[in-house]
Enzyme design. Sequence first.
Site, PDB file in Angstrom:
ATOM      1  N   ASP A 128       2.531   5.485  -7.025  1.00  0.00           N
ATOM      2  CA  ASP A 128       3.823   5.350  -6.330  1.00  0.00           C
ATOM      3  C   ASP A 128       5.013   5.221  -7.265  1.00  0.00           C
ATOM      4  OD1 ASP A 128       1.862   3.569  -4.101  1.00  0.00           O
ATOM      5  OD2 ASP A 128       2.970   5.369  -3.548  1.00  0.00           O
ATOM      6  N   HIS A 166      -2.837  -2.174  -9.662  1.00  0.00           N
ATOM      7  CA  HIS A 166      -3.796  -1.521  -8.764  1.00  0.00           C
ATOM      8  C   HIS A 166      -5.080  -2.334  -8.736  1.00  0.00           C
ATOM      9  CE1 HIS A 166      -6.226   1.617  -6.868  1.00  0.00           C
ATOM     10  NE2 HIS A 166      -5.077   2.169  -6.550  1.00  0.00           N
ATOM     11  N   HIS A 180       0.856  -1.200   0.000  1.00  0.00           N
ATOM     12  CA  HIS A 180       0.000   0.000   0.000  1.00  0.00           C
ATOM     13  C   HIS A 180       0.885   1.240   0.000  1.00  0.00           C
ATOM     14  CE1 HIS A 180      -3.358   2.574   0.652  1.00  0.00           C
ATOM     15  NE2 HIS A 180      -3.651   2.308   1.902  1.00  0.00           N
TER      16      HIS A 180
HETATM   17  C1  SDX Z   1      -1.522   2.208  -3.414  1.00  0.00           C
HETATM   18  O1  SDX Z   1      -6.232   0.893  -3.104  1.00  0.00           O
HETATM   19  C2  SDX Z   1      -5.758   2.036  -3.368  1.00  0.00           C
HETATM   20  O2  SDX Z   1      -6.448   2.915  -3.847  1.00  0.00           O
HETATM   21  C3  SDX Z   1      -4.307   2.204  -3.018  1.00  0.00           C
HETATM   22  C4  SDX Z   1      -3.665   3.511  -3.437  1.00  0.00           C
HETATM   23  C5  SDX Z   1      -4.246   4.656  -2.687  1.00  0.00           C
HETATM   24  O3  SDX Z   1      -4.151   5.776  -3.183  1.00  0.00           O
HETATM   25  O4  SDX Z   1      -4.677   4.419  -1.532  1.00  0.00           O
HETATM   26  O5  SDX Z   1      -3.843   3.732  -4.825  1.00  0.00           O
HETATM   27  C6  SDX Z   1      -2.164   3.512  -3.124  1.00  0.00           C
HETATM   28  O6  SDX Z   1      -1.456   1.368  -2.545  1.00  0.00           O
HETATM   29  C7  SDX Z   1      -1.058   1.922  -4.815  1.00  0.00           C
HETATM   30  C8  SDX Z   1      -0.510   0.492  -4.958  1.00  0.00           C
HETATM   31  C9  SDX Z   1       0.916   0.495  -4.430  1.00  0.00           C
HETATM   32  N1  SDX Z   1       1.457  -0.887  -4.402  1.00  0.00           N
HETATM   33  C10 SDX Z   1       2.342  -1.318  -5.284  1.00  0.00           C
HETATM   34  O7  SDX Z   1       2.753  -0.666  -6.233  1.00  0.00           O
HETATM   35  C11 SDX Z   1       2.871  -2.717  -4.962  1.00  0.00           C
HETATM   36  C12 SDX Z   1       2.884  -3.534  -6.256  1.00  0.00           C
HETATM   37  N2  SDX Z   1       1.522  -3.776  -6.688  1.00  0.00           N
HETATM   38  C13 SDX Z   1       0.873  -4.920  -6.187  1.00  0.00           C
HETATM   39  O8  SDX Z   1       1.362  -5.661  -5.162  1.00  0.00           O
HETATM   40  C14 SDX Z   1      -0.579  -5.099  -6.562  1.00  0.00           C
HETATM   41  O9  SDX Z   1      -0.724  -4.670  -7.844  1.00  0.00           O
HETATM   42  C15 SDX Z   1      -1.595  -4.426  -5.670  1.00  0.00           C
HETATM   43  C16 SDX Z   1      -1.417  -4.825  -4.251  1.00  0.00           C
HETATM   44  C17 SDX Z   1      -1.483  -2.949  -5.796  1.00  0.00           C
HETATM   45  C18 SDX Z   1      -2.974  -4.856  -6.163  1.00  0.00           C
HETATM   46  O10 SDX Z   1      -3.073  -6.186  -5.921  1.00  0.00           O
HETATM   47  P1  SDX Z   1      -4.400  -7.012  -6.309  1.00  0.00           P
HETATM   48  O11 SDX Z   1      -5.477  -6.136  -6.820  1.00  0.00           O
HETATM   49  O12 SDX Z   1      -4.733  -7.908  -5.157  1.00  0.00           O
HETATM   50  O13 SDX Z   1      -3.925  -7.809  -7.542  1.00  0.00           O
HETATM   51  P2  SDX Z   1      -3.232  -9.232  -7.476  1.00  0.00           P
HETATM   52  O14 SDX Z   1      -2.117  -9.218  -6.453  1.00  0.00           O
HETATM   53  O15 SDX Z   1      -4.311 -10.266  -7.341  1.00  0.00           O
HETATM   54  O16 SDX Z   1      -2.537  -9.331  -8.910  1.00  0.00           O
HETATM   55  C19 SDX Z   1      -3.274  -9.762 -10.049  1.00  0.00           C
HETATM   56  C20 SDX Z   1      -2.216 -10.410 -10.931  1.00  0.00           C
HETATM   57  C21 SDX Z   1      -1.379 -11.469 -10.220  1.00  0.00           C
HETATM   58  O17 SDX Z   1      -0.900 -12.327 -11.233  1.00  0.00           O
HETATM   59  P3  SDX Z   1      -1.551 -13.817 -11.373  1.00  0.00           P
HETATM   60  O18 SDX Z   1      -1.607 -14.422  -9.969  1.00  0.00           O
HETATM   61  O19 SDX Z   1      -2.943 -13.553 -11.931  1.00  0.00           O
HETATM   62  O20 SDX Z   1      -0.642 -14.560 -12.309  1.00  0.00           O
HETATM   63  O21 SDX Z   1      -1.255  -9.395 -11.333  1.00  0.00           O
HETATM   64  C22 SDX Z   1       0.020  -9.723 -10.777  1.00  0.00           C
HETATM   65  C23 SDX Z   1      -0.206 -10.735  -9.671  1.00  0.00           C
HETATM   66  O22 SDX Z   1       0.930 -11.583  -9.524  1.00  0.00           O
HETATM   67  N3  SDX Z   1       0.560  -8.488 -10.258  1.00  0.00           N
HETATM   68  C24 SDX Z   1       1.815  -8.103 -10.404  1.00  0.00           C
HETATM   69  C25 SDX Z   1       1.896  -6.845  -9.798  1.00  0.00           C
HETATM   70  N4  SDX Z   1       0.708  -6.511  -9.294  1.00  0.00           N
HETATM   71  C26 SDX Z   1      -0.118  -7.536  -9.580  1.00  0.00           C
HETATM   72  N5  SDX Z   1       2.878  -8.715 -11.019  1.00  0.00           N
HETATM   73  C27 SDX Z   1       4.035  -8.024 -10.990  1.00  0.00           C
HETATM   74  N6  SDX Z   1       4.194  -6.809 -10.425  1.00  0.00           N
HETATM   75  C28 SDX Z   1       3.148  -6.188  -9.824  1.00  0.00           C
HETATM   76  N7  SDX Z   1       3.309  -4.997  -9.279  1.00  0.00           N
END
Ligand code: SDX
Length: 422
Positions: A358, A302, A263
């Site tokens: 981010d 996201h 997050h």
């Molecule tokens: C913020 O919610 C908000 O609004 C948050 C925010 C706010 O203003 O409050 O916008 C701020 O938290 C932004 C997000 C910051 N986090 C990151 O950048 C960390 C990296 N991103 C992730 O860990 C992920 O994308 C999340 C946590 C942000 C979202 O996760 P989800 O919606 O639970 O998605 P998921 O983990 O189920 O991923 C779906 C697929 C998966 O692949 P498969 O299992 O289908 O094969 O996408 C892949 C994930 O492995 N994936 C990624 C990835 N994010 C998702 N693969 C590589 N790199 C990534 N960053």
Amino acid sequence: MPETVTITDNRTGRSVEAPIVNGGVDAKAWSDVLPGVWFLDPGYMTTASAQSAITELDGENGILRYRGYPIEQLAEHSTYLEVCYLLLHGDLPTKDQLETWVHDVTYHTFLHENMRRRFMDGFHHDAHPMGMMVSALAALSTFYPEAKNIEDPQNRNIQINRLISKTPTIAAMAYRASIGMPFVYPDNSLNYTENFLSMMWRVAEPHYEPDPVLAKALDVLLILHADHEQNCSTTAMRVIGSSHADPFSAVAGATAALYGPRHGGANEAVIHMLTEIGSYENIPAFIESVKGGSDRLMGFGHRVYKAYDPRARIVKAHADEVFKVTGKSPLLDIALKLEEIALSDDYFKSRNLYPNVDFYTGLIYQAMKFPMDMFTVLFAIGRMPGWLAHWQESLEQNSKISRPRQVYMGPSVRDYVAVGDR
Ligand code: SDX
């Protein structure tokens, strides 16, 4: 076609037709037909936990609006304090309302001296500023016991004013404590963001002269972080607030949720990732490690946005302005190349992975000389009005205490066995 869904329990043939209202279906219809059967949705992937009028996201089209105003217009024309007022009160303030609001915030930036002497000085020299932030926000509840009276709207507004005013002071105090520098008291001749920079950076000069380009860029970044509907930390705020805890304890919990790398901690994680990649040549191998599941492309992806995060676009545009003053970040070219490759690679495209807020923010913070462990603290300053607006809205809606059900997967009943017989 009727805007309804029909839920049928095939075991009994009982069914109900429920209206789809504002994109949601009232779960009560489900529980009427299926008492004791729970809709299982860990992580709230498909569950709306609240009705809210504060922020609107359209993830498919990359749209973000605060109280109906597009984020692009607010970033261009507004100020962070004006956006705080908008989020908290629902409308842009009149000139008089804004002047009163800015005055009230300006003259509540000081902290009780015991917060510094007895509390902040008690942390270990290398304490992470986010750990200090979480603790200090909770500690404020002990200075304002009347904040427990959450039923009184006027009392709520006084505590909201205190939190918007004092959060930057706590943040700067955490930073100064972490580098062993004396704390700098608020300077009421400066505006909100300039005063924060003064508390962060003033050394021995009698008056801090903030760089207007950097102060403006930071003000825009705070606007971009001000709210984002039911994200993890805001959900934590609403859940804690639903128990009728005081707002200081609730924001401490929200700040703790923000601390996580999934997050708010992602902006710091992006810089660690870019630094570890180190050069263009290492990008292909890193991309492969992400696709193989052993790395994450931090700052990408996201839960809601399945398009480019509109905030990331604005941050990227402001980065150029900042770098003209600070000099370009050596990591920028790696970030730009990483984005270019990821946006054309099917692994990321097929999962709708785009830069989020981010991805570029950390580069600006780093160029402005903020240490990495302050990045999420900056996110917390920005998000404070969002947390408080949702807390306020939830109380005004007279929401029930948050208490989800579960699907029990544990062992069935069994008798106790004495230790000698196990
Ligand atoms: C913020 O919610 C908000 O609004 C948050 C925010 C706010 O203003 O409050 O916008 C701020 O938290 C932004 C997000 C910051 N986090 C990151 O950048 C960390 C990296 N991103 C992730 O860990 C992920 O994308 C999340 C946590 C942000 C979202 O996760 P989800 O919606 O639970 O998605 P998921 O983990 O189920 O991923 C779906 C697929 C998966 O692949 P498969 O299992 O289908 O094969 O996408 C892949 C994930 O492995 N994936 C990624 C990835 N994010 C998702 N693969 C590589 N790199 C990534 N960053």
